[in-house]
Design a protein around this motif. Structure first.
Motif, mmCIF file in Angstrom:
data_model
loop_
_atom_site.group_PDB
_atom_site.id
_atom_site.type_symbol
_atom_site.label_atom_id
_atom_site.label_comp_id
_atom_site.label_asym_id
_atom_site.label_seq_id
_atom_site.Cartn_x
_atom_site.Cartn_y
_atom_site.Cartn_z
ATOM 1 N N PHE A 112 0.814 -1.218 0.000
ATOM 2 C CA PHE A 112 0.000 0.000 0.000
ATOM 3 C C PHE A 112 0.852 1.274 0.000
ATOM 4 C CE2 PHE A 112 -2.666 -3.335 1.862
ATOM 5 C CZ PHE A 112 -3.630 -3.371 0.863
ATOM 6 N N MET A 113 2.077 1.124 -0.450
ATOM 7 C CA MET A 113 2.929 2.273 -0.727
ATOM 8 C C MET A 113 3.182 2.310 -2.226
ATOM 9 S SD MET A 113 5.634 1.962 2.446
ATOM 10 C CE MET A 113 6.608 3.359 1.930
ATOM 11 N N THR A 114 3.575 3.457 -2.733
ATOM 12 C CA THR A 114 3.842 3.572 -4.169
ATOM 13 C C THR A 114 5.133 2.841 -4.523
ATOM 14 O OG1 THR A 114 5.153 5.595 -4.016
ATOM 15 C CG2 THR A 114 2.741 5.842 -4.221
ATOM 16 N N VAL A 115 5.320 2.633 -5.815
ATOM 17 C CA VAL A 115 6.544 2.010 -6.309
ATOM 18 C C VAL A 115 7.766 2.806 -5.861
ATOM 19 C CG1 VAL A 115 7.862 1.531 -8.405
ATOM 20 C CG2 VAL A 115 5.441 0.881 -8.280
ATOM 21 N N ASP A 133 10.576 14.929 -0.578
ATOM 22 C CA ASP A 133 10.363 15.591 -1.867
ATOM 23 C C ASP A 133 9.854 14.541 -2.857
ATOM 24 O OD1 ASP A 133 10.487 16.884 -4.295
ATOM 25 O OD2 ASP A 133 12.372 17.921 -3.840
ATOM 26 N N HIS A 134 8.530 14.401 -2.936
ATOM 27 C CA HIS A 134 7.939 13.348 -3.763
ATOM 28 C C HIS A 134 8.254 13.542 -5.242
ATOM 29 C CE1 HIS A 134 5.547 12.639 -0.077
ATOM 30 N NE2 HIS A 134 5.490 11.395 -0.536
ATOM 31 N N THR A 141 13.143 7.754 -9.603
ATOM 32 C CA THR A 141 12.636 6.424 -9.978
ATOM 33 C C THR A 141 12.504 6.309 -11.483
ATOM 34 O OG1 THR A 141 11.388 6.414 -7.895
ATOM 35 C CG2 THR A 141 10.840 4.716 -9.524
ATOM 36 N N ASP A 142 11.998 7.367 -12.103
ATOM 37 C CA ASP A 142 11.875 7.380 -13.571
ATOM 38 C C ASP A 142 13.233 7.165 -14.237
ATOM 39 O OD1 ASP A 142 9.599 7.429 -15.037
ATOM 40 O OD2 ASP A 142 9.240 9.579 -14.820
ATOM 41 N N GLU A 143 14.238 7.871 -13.733
ATOM 42 C CA GLU A 143 15.588 7.745 -14.304
ATOM 43 C C GLU A 143 16.127 6.324 -14.126
ATOM 44 O OE1 GLU A 143 17.708 10.748 -12.218
ATOM 45 O OE2 GLU A 143 16.786 12.431 -13.314
ATOM 46 N N GLN A 157 0.434 2.272 -6.794
ATOM 47 C CA GLN A 157 0.620 1.446 -5.607
ATOM 48 C C GLN A 157 1.105 0.058 -6.009
ATOM 49 O OE1 GLN A 157 -2.694 1.077 -2.917
ATOM 50 N NE2 GLN A 157 -2.133 2.940 -1.825
ATOM 51 N N VAL A 158 1.986 -0.504 -5.201
ATOM 52 C CA VAL A 158 2.528 -1.838 -5.497
ATOM 53 C C VAL A 158 1.426 -2.888 -5.542
ATOM 54 C CG1 VAL A 158 3.920 -3.688 -4.468
ATOM 55 C CG2 VAL A 158 4.868 -1.397 -4.692
#
Length: 513
Positions: A112-115, A133-134, A141-143, A157-158
């Motif tokens: 229940f947390m984001t990737v 700093d989201h 993460t994108d990079e 979410q995972v």
């Protein structure tokens, strides 16, 4: 000199032995658990920029050694060296800070947390006010994903990801630590062929960057495709290390089991009897549609199809886990409403699920409790009392028949290897003396010796008149064990093949329609 946890990270930075032959090594390692010697004087040596496969039967000690190298277990004896310097790893955090990351067979993400939050947990970028700093975290993460050619939304979410994509997130998380050593425990067990190819591309890229990769697998074809060298363990002992180009599949099997396995798929021609299970136009909402087939006593019906084809969903519906929305099921010539697993068991059905940890084993209970649970309301209860001595003797006999490696029946199942957990589950259902046996991935994550034992057991069941439905993602298993093969694609049956006409090409043509 042994380097303390507080100074180990400096070893990684300085490379205290610049020309060390091995990136990571272990010598004379011993590890005992109550009643079990898991490792006895074993060694392991990983070179920089190589993929080193670890092979052995379940319970051979592979995962135990890797957990020592990942800081999860502390060895009772022996030494671990990183770049030639002896170190002590007292926690997984110690290992991570020193560039050793492990991706477990049972994934450890927080659903229940984001990737992005999963990848950077405890290392989140902060803004000038000290808050997370989201935007920066998603950008990082994108990079990372672009570098690994992973197409996943960092903000999702995972819990919404497939098992395959969760595996990719675990790999990205490990890489994000700039690890020198990456340990992968059965990373392809739930991946499709295309996803495996993607994983192998990532592994080859990481190897080219000088990362040392330890790869635990039971799949021989993966060893020859991705590994530079391999080490074999047997019964907690080190057997040997070889280049993958220097040996054959049979050589490795002999090293793993210490004996010849002359017949991996011991299929026998046995009399095929009357239809015991007849399924007509079975459907479940938008999951699968109009599934129809018959199974006869003594017959092994293999079920093939790509991940997502609906195979497991059909099995769960047959056993009453998720009752059908339409269609009929006939057992022994009589239409039966299988509204629950209890109804299925009463009708002499048994079901081995594909996920032994989540939906199979009761991990905190003993071997005895796991085996007996399906028959506690059966012949072992008299006058409202469980005949404890009788059921314990029966379970003991079953454990011996299946060669379950356990100190005794009181051992908690969570302490057993994956293959032995699978055998306990099979023993549970054999005690019910089923007439219809549904096996969903019966040999997933199991070593070659245990596979041969389970295949012999399935053949014996068929010889005794049991109707077997066997779902498997391993093509040799389906082709080698089945009398007939039913192929599914996107929730529908696309065809049937008799044993004498079935080939891998024909099965794949039907599976990819």
């Amino acid at each position: 000199m042994v380097v303390s946890p507080s100074t180990m990270a400096a070893v990684r930075q300085s490379g205290a032995v610049p020309n060390a032959e091995y990136l990571l090594s272990a010598e004379g390692v011993r590890k005992e658990f109550p009643g079990v010697v898991a490792l006895d004087d074993v060694q392991f040596r990983l070179k920089r920029g190589t993929v080193h496969a670890l092979m052995g039967e379940n319970g051979a000690g592979k995962s135990t050694l890797m957990k020592i190298l990942a800081g999860i277990y502390i060895p009772d004896k022996g030494e671990v060296r990183l770049k030639g310097v002896e170190i002590q790893l007292k926690s997984p955090l110690d290992a991570l800070e020193n560039g050793i990351a492990m991706i477990h067979q049972e994934l450890n993400l927080m659903p229940f947390m984001t990737v992005a939050e999963n990848i950077w947990i405890r290392r989140e970028p902060k803004n000038k006010f000290g808050f997370v700093d989201h935007a920066a975290m998603f950008r990082q993460t994108d990079e990372l994903f672009r570098r690994l050619n992973i197409d996943i939304d960092p903000e999702i979410q995972v819990s919404e990801l497939s098992v395959a994509n969760r595996q990719m997130v675990e790999i990205a998380k490990a890489v994000s630590y700039n690890s020198d050593v990456l340990i992968m425990d059965e990373p392809t067990s739930a991946l499709t062929e295309r996803e495996v190819e993607h994983l192998f591309r990532i592994i080859r890229d990481l190897r080219a960057q000088g990362i040392g990769i330890v790869y635990i697998t039971h799949k021989m074809n993966e060893l020859f495709e991705i590994a530079d060298e391999f080490s074999v363990f047997r019964d907690g002992r080190y057997i040997g290390t070889h280049a993958s180009t220097d040996v054959t599949r049979d050589d490795i099997i002999r090293m793993m089991v210490g004996r010849e396995i002359t017949q991996m798929f011991p299929k026998e021609e046995v009399p095929i009897g009357d239809v015991v299970l007849s399924v007509k136009n079975l459907s479940l909402n938008n999951v699968f549609h109009d599934v129809s087939f018959d199974v006869r006593s003594g017959e092994i019906l293999g079920v093939a199809g790509l991940v997502g084809s609906g195979r497991s969903n059909v099995a769960e519906t047959l056993f009453g886990v998720t009752p059908a929305t339409s269609g009929t099921i006939e057992l022994f010539g009589k239409t039966t409403d299988i509204a629950s697993p209890t109804v299925a068991i009463r009708n002499r059905m048994a079901f081995l699920t594909e996920d032994r940890k989540d939906t199979g084993c009761l991990l905190i209970l003993s071997v005895l409790e796991n085996m007996q649970i399906a028959v506690l309301q059966d012949s072992f209860v008299k006058g409202g009392f469980v005949q404890e001595s009788s059921i314990e003797a029966t379970c003991e006999d079953m454990a011996k028949k299946l060669r379950v490696k356990t100190p005794n029946l009181d051992e908690r199942v969570e302490n057993l290897s994956g293959g032995n957990q699978q055998k306990v589950l099979i023993g549970r259902w054999l005690l019910t003396k089923p007439k219809i046996l549904i096996l969903d991935e019966p040999t997933r994550g199991i070593d070659v010796g245990a596979k041969a034992e389970i295949h012999r057991l399935v053949t014996e069941m068929a010889r005794n008149g049991v109707a077997v439905i066997m779902i498997s993602s391993e093509m040799p298993e389906v082709l080698g064990m089945s009398d007939r093969i039913m192929v599914m694609h996107e929730g529908r049956v696309t065809g049937f093949l008799n044993r004498d006409e079935a080939t891998q090409i024909k099965v794949m043509e039907l599976a990819a329609q």
